[in-house]
Design an enzyme around this catalytic site. Structure first.
Site, PDB file in Angstrom:
ATOM      1  N   ASP A 172       0.836  -1.193   0.000  1.00  0.00           N
ATOM      2  CA  ASP A 172       0.000   0.000   0.000  1.00  0.00           C
ATOM      3  C   ASP A 172       0.874   1.248   0.000  1.00  0.00           C
ATOM      4  OD1 ASP A 172      -2.190  -1.624   0.121  1.00  0.00           O
ATOM      5  OD2 ASP A 172      -2.551  -1.336   2.268  1.00  0.00           O
ATOM      6  N   LYS A 173       0.315   2.343  -0.494  1.00  0.00           N
ATOM      7  CA  LYS A 173       1.064   3.594  -0.588  1.00  0.00           C
ATOM      8  C   LYS A 173       1.664   4.002   0.752  1.00  0.00           C
ATOM      9  CE  LYS A 173       0.517   8.467  -1.861  1.00  0.00           C
ATOM     10  NZ  LYS A 173      -0.394   9.499  -2.403  1.00  0.00           N
TER      11      LYS A 173
END
Length: 382
Positions: free
Chosen positions: A149-150
């Site tokens: 995930d970012k």
């Protein structure tokens, strides 16, 4: 290629071992359209080691592909691909600074929080864009084989060859890769070493951007967690190991048991933030990756913590060395067949419980309803 001017012969290289035949054409003869390859297959002109072949056949290193002469009529070329932007010296330097492991088949990056793995709407800075700066001594561009995930930091594996990409992708899809995450969560789980078995599905109305626990139609999801240390009842430092690979699995699971990951406002809302000077960034880090290596042995890499996570450990009184003292979790995750069977059994149990609830409500309603009084016969007035 053979000396024959009409029929062409190619030997499958090691990097192309295991790929589909149509994929081989896309790599090595990109001007040959899929329709032409299919026509050659239907008419028996396309052969591998002398046998008729189809576009979907898997090829092996050392096999010989017989390709008929190119059509005299040129095929309309596809629209040229949009050229990737050239990286600046600063971007090249940043890309190389993330590398924490490099060998002939693989790179491992320590991805910082806030950097997306791949691009998307309004996302222009991402790992995929920076791969142009990571060729090193090879002519092939590294390939992503999994994602983070970012806002999740930590170990991210890249394949440097087509063979390694196929090998690693199979490991991740087959759940044989072992990923260890560290997280700071709000509160302290009552059970210090446990499993979370909660199926997950996309939350309606979010366009697939948010997941939720879905007992009825969700996909099986399983996470093991172990408490490393605790800061009173305020927060806990936990080790997380996903035994399935659902989107946002660790974040949804920890929020679902009442202990959201610190900084994860998406799933923990306002309760995901600690008061005081604790950073509001998400405290989820891919600490270690262990995966079989294409050349044999194991790839085992540990990624250092980002600054905000390391500072939070100090502020909460935790000792970094304690996190690596837990013995490795070598439990075998569910196979795909086990996951399907578990999902089927869960759905069956859920339907039974729902039927029992409805029947119970009907019985309760019937018991509470007063009995009808017998109708009185009308009497005549005197």
């Amino acid at each position: 290629m053979s000396a024959d001017a009409n029929v062409r012969q190619f030997t499958v290289a090691l990097d192309d071992d295991g790929i589909r035949l149509d994929r081989w054409f896309k790599r090595h003869l990109p001007d040959t359209s899929f329709n032409i390859v299919s026509r050659w297959a239907r008419t028996g002109q396309l052969r591998v080691d002398g046998a008729r072949a189809t576009p979907g056949d898997r090829i092996q290193a050392g096999q010989v592909i017989r390709v008929p002469p190119a059509d005299a009529t040129p095929v309309a070329t596809a629209k040229p691909k949009k050229a990737r932007p050239v990286l600046s010296p600063e971007q090249m330097e940043f890309a190389e600074s993330m590398v924490i492991h490099r060998d002939a088949q693989a790179l491992v990056l320590n991805k910082p929080p806030g950097l997306a793995t791949q691009g998307g709407t309004k996302t222009h800075d991402h790992v995929d864009m920076l791969l142009d700066g990571l060729y090193f001594d090879l002519d092939t561009r590294p390939k992503l084989v999994h994602r983070l995930d970012k806002d999740t930091s930590g170990a991210l594996v890249l394949a440097r060859t087509a063979r390694a990409a196929a090998y690693f992708s199979k490991s991740f899809s087959g759940r044989t890769a072992r990923k260890t995450y560290w997280a700071i969560v709000v509160g302290v789980p009552s059970i210090e070493d446990g499993f979370i078995d909660l199926p997950l599905g996309k939350q309606p109305g979010t366009g697939g951007e948010k997941m939720q626990v879905d007992e009825k139609e969700g996909q099986p999801a399983r996470t093991r967690y172990r408490v490393i240390d605790r800061a009173g009842n305020r927060a806990a430092w936990v080790e997380l190991q996903p035994h399935t690979g659902r989107t946002h699995q660790l974040r949804v699971h920890m929020a679902a048991i009442g202990h959201p990951i610190v900084g994860d406002g998406k799933y923990g809302m306002a309760e995901a933030f600690l008061s005081g000077s604790i950073s509001r960034k998400m405290h989820l880090h891919a600490r270690r990756i262990r995966i079989d290596h294409p050349d044999g042995g194991k790839l085992d890499v540990t990624a250092d913590l980002p600054t905000h996570f390391a500072e939070t450990l100090v502020q909460l009184g935790f000792t970094l060395e304690d996190g690596d003292k837990l013995p490795p979790d070598e439990k075998v995750p569910f196979t795909k067949e086990q996951e399907k069977a578990k999902a089927k059994a869960h759905a069956k149990t859920y339907r039974k419980e729902r039927r029992g609830e409805r029947q119970g409500r009907r019985d309760t309603t019937a018991a509470k309803k007063p009995a009808k009084k017998p109708a009185r016969k009308p009497t005549k007035k005197p």
